[in-house]
Write an enzyme that holds these catalytic residues in place. Structure first.
Site, mmCIF file in Angstrom:
data_model
loop_
_atom_site.group_PDB
_atom_site.id
_atom_site.type_symbol
_atom_site.label_atom_id
_atom_site.label_comp_id
_atom_site.label_asym_id
_atom_site.label_seq_id
_atom_site.Cartn_x
_atom_site.Cartn_y
_atom_site.Cartn_z
ATOM 1 N N PRO A 177 78.122 111.680 -4.987
ATOM 2 C CA PRO A 177 76.695 111.344 -4.953
ATOM 3 C C PRO A 177 75.768 112.352 -5.618
ATOM 4 O O PRO A 177 74.582 112.076 -5.758
ATOM 5 C CB PRO A 177 76.405 111.264 -3.450
ATOM 6 C CG PRO A 177 77.393 112.205 -2.837
ATOM 7 C CD PRO A 177 78.634 112.070 -3.661
ATOM 8 N N ASP A 200 77.621 110.804 -17.024
ATOM 9 C CA ASP A 200 76.484 109.991 -16.630
ATOM 10 C C ASP A 200 75.331 110.875 -16.178
ATOM 11 O O ASP A 200 75.535 112.017 -15.734
ATOM 12 C CB ASP A 200 76.869 109.083 -15.453
ATOM 13 C CG ASP A 200 77.407 107.736 -15.914
ATOM 14 O OD1 ASP A 200 77.307 107.449 -17.103
ATOM 15 O OD2 ASP A 200 77.933 107.008 -15.061
ATOM 16 N N LYS A 222 72.386 109.321 -23.613
ATOM 17 C CA LYS A 222 71.775 109.491 -24.926
ATOM 18 C C LYS A 222 72.631 108.914 -26.054
ATOM 19 O O LYS A 222 72.329 109.128 -27.224
ATOM 20 C CB LYS A 222 71.520 110.981 -25.177
ATOM 21 C CG LYS A 222 70.490 111.576 -24.233
ATOM 22 C CD LYS A 222 70.231 113.038 -24.526
ATOM 23 C CE LYS A 222 69.195 113.612 -23.556
ATOM 24 N NZ LYS A 222 68.960 115.063 -23.815
ATOM 25 N N GLY A 253 78.775 109.005 -11.695
ATOM 26 C CA GLY A 253 78.231 109.231 -10.372
ATOM 27 C C GLY A 253 78.888 108.319 -9.352
ATOM 28 O O GLY A 253 79.300 107.206 -9.669
ATOM 29 N N MET A 337 70.021 101.023 -6.417
ATOM 30 C CA MET A 337 69.253 100.684 -7.625
ATOM 31 C C MET A 337 68.152 99.666 -7.336
ATOM 32 O O MET A 337 67.878 98.780 -8.133
ATOM 33 C CB MET A 337 70.189 100.148 -8.721
ATOM 34 C CG MET A 337 71.297 101.104 -9.102
ATOM 35 S SD MET A 337 72.415 100.430 -10.360
ATOM 36 C CE MET A 337 73.255 99.160 -9.411
#
Length: 424
Positions: A177, A200, A222, A253, A337
């Site tokens: 996490p 990530d 990126k 993650g 999310m």
């Protein structure tokens, strides 16, 4: 002999007779490794601990239920003498000397012809530590050295590069996490051995600073080609670097398979013929609430928890979540999310029957130094997010468990629902 250090050697005992005298705690500790070595084990002892007896019942050792008798070591390659009878130990040790059988004595190391090292294992490597000076043996120090070496190999802090050719490939590593200490031991070791790391934004970023200078770190956030082509670009980067013979770690993650698109990467690698290892990670859906003092299940409060993605709103045609069914559940709902959609999510849950007073907690940057928890209810969560400026990444917990534990606000304690189970 005491003036000279012991000569370290690895014994290959597979199929060879090994005799153990005594069935107590020493035998219980030593027998599993001898079994793993494939030795033809004979235990001579009138009694044994329950664990040793279970090994005999399973056919892993042959148990002769009697005391030591002269001749027991005939044909043995190695002997462990660990009885509670000093006279039997001395007699057996003398027999071992006559027959040139390497012998370990649990009661008198100076009288033995072999010592058992402190051993540990890490990915095909056995670490064995012996004190070199017999006059200064310190078993605790020896064990501490063993532990330090093994732990360093496991967590990657002790880097031992492979000098033989490694099979190139990709490891999808769940980084947990956010707290770098919450990555798995295997994940950290693979990270330490990597040539290329594709990371990530939500991975444990602090671990990247520990990588050697030669490791190429690629920020997956990126990679070019735009938001909706990013996954294809990541897949291409994984394949490209693996085909160049590099050891590649895809650091993600949480867990690779919990909204991590890990299977898409596995499928792309399989189609390209690239070997891939998946290392599970600690999912934020459980660990972040836990770090904020919220149990996702609790006796008498919640018997189930459901994890859903909130990246699309309930009224979005792309949503695959049955929000009506979720509203009817009485357990815990964990939403990932979903910060920018929580207003519409709360409205939908209330519209389908969930109480507006249902507690809600938002845990931002969970397990990191920036972690903070904001509490609300389904009725107030939308305005709370705005007022408190809650931003992603944040895990949202909906349910009565929010009011359980030390992390809840002082006025949030609630009695267990009527009819809840007193025991579980």
């Amino acid at each position: 002999m005491a003036e000279h250090p012991a000569y370290p050697v690895g014994l290959r005992l597979s199929g060879r007779r090994v005799v153990v005298l005594g069935g107590g705690q020493v035998a219980q500790r030593r027998l599993p490794a001898l079994i793993a070595a494939g030795a033809d084990l004979v235990l001579v002892s009138p009694e044994a601990t329950p664990s040793v007896e279970a090994m005999a019942d399973a056919g892993e050792i042959t148990w002769e239920r009697r005391g030591y008798a002269d001749g027991d070591l005939a044909g043995a390659w190695y002997a462990l003498i660990a009885t509670s009878d000093p006279d039997a130990n001395r007699a057996a040790s003398a027999e071992a000397e006559r027959h040139r059988v390497w012998c370990v004595r649990s009661d008198d190391a100076d009288a033995a012809t072999a010592w058992t090292p402190a051993t540990g294992h890490s990915e095909g490597v056995t670490v064995a530590v012996l004190t070199t000076d017999a006059r200064g043996r310190d078993p605790r120090h020896t064990a501490a050295v063993r532990d330090a070496v093994v732990e360093g190999l496991r967590d990657g802090t002790l880097v031992a590069p492979h000098h033989r050719t490694r099979t190139p490939g990709v490891a999808l590593v769940g980084g947990g996490p956010g707290d770098p200490d919450l990555i798995t031991v295997r994940g950290r070791r693979l990270l330490a051995e990597a040539d290329v790391v594709i990371a990530d934004r939500l991975g444990p970023r602090d671990l990247l600073a520990e990588l050697p200078p030669h490791v190429e770190v690629i920020d997956a956030a990126k990679i070019p080609y735009g938001r909706f082509m990013a996954q294809e670009a990541i897949n291409d980067a994984l394949i490209e670097h693996a085909r160049k013979g590099r050891s590649v770690v895809r650091l993600k993650g949480g867990d690779p398979y919990v909204f991590g698109r890990g299977m898409e990467e596995v499928q792309a690698l399989a189609e390209a013929g690239i070997p891939c290892t998946v290392v599970p990670g600690i999912s934020s859906s459980i660990s972040v609430p836990g770090a904020a003092g919220i149990p996702v299940t609790h006796r008498g409060v919640a018997h189930e928890f459901t994890v859903v993605s909130g990246h699309v709103a309930p009224d979005d045609a792309r949503s695959l979540v049955d929000w009506r069914a979720l509203a009817a559940l009485t357990g815990t709902l964990v939403i990932l999310m979903g910060v920018d959609k929580i207003g519409r999510i709360a409205e939908t849950l209330i519209a389908h029957g969930r109480s507006p007073d249902t507690p809600v907690a938002l845990v931002q940057e969970g397990t990191t130094a920036a972690q903070r928890r904001v509490d609300a209810t389904l009725a107030t969560v939308a305005e709370t997010v705005t007022a408190q400026d809650v931003r992603p990444p944040a895990v949202i917990v909906v349910g009565e468990v929010v009011a359980v534990g030390a992390g809840a606000p002082p006025d949030a304690a609630r009695p267990a629902p009527a009819g809840s189970d007193p025991q579980k």
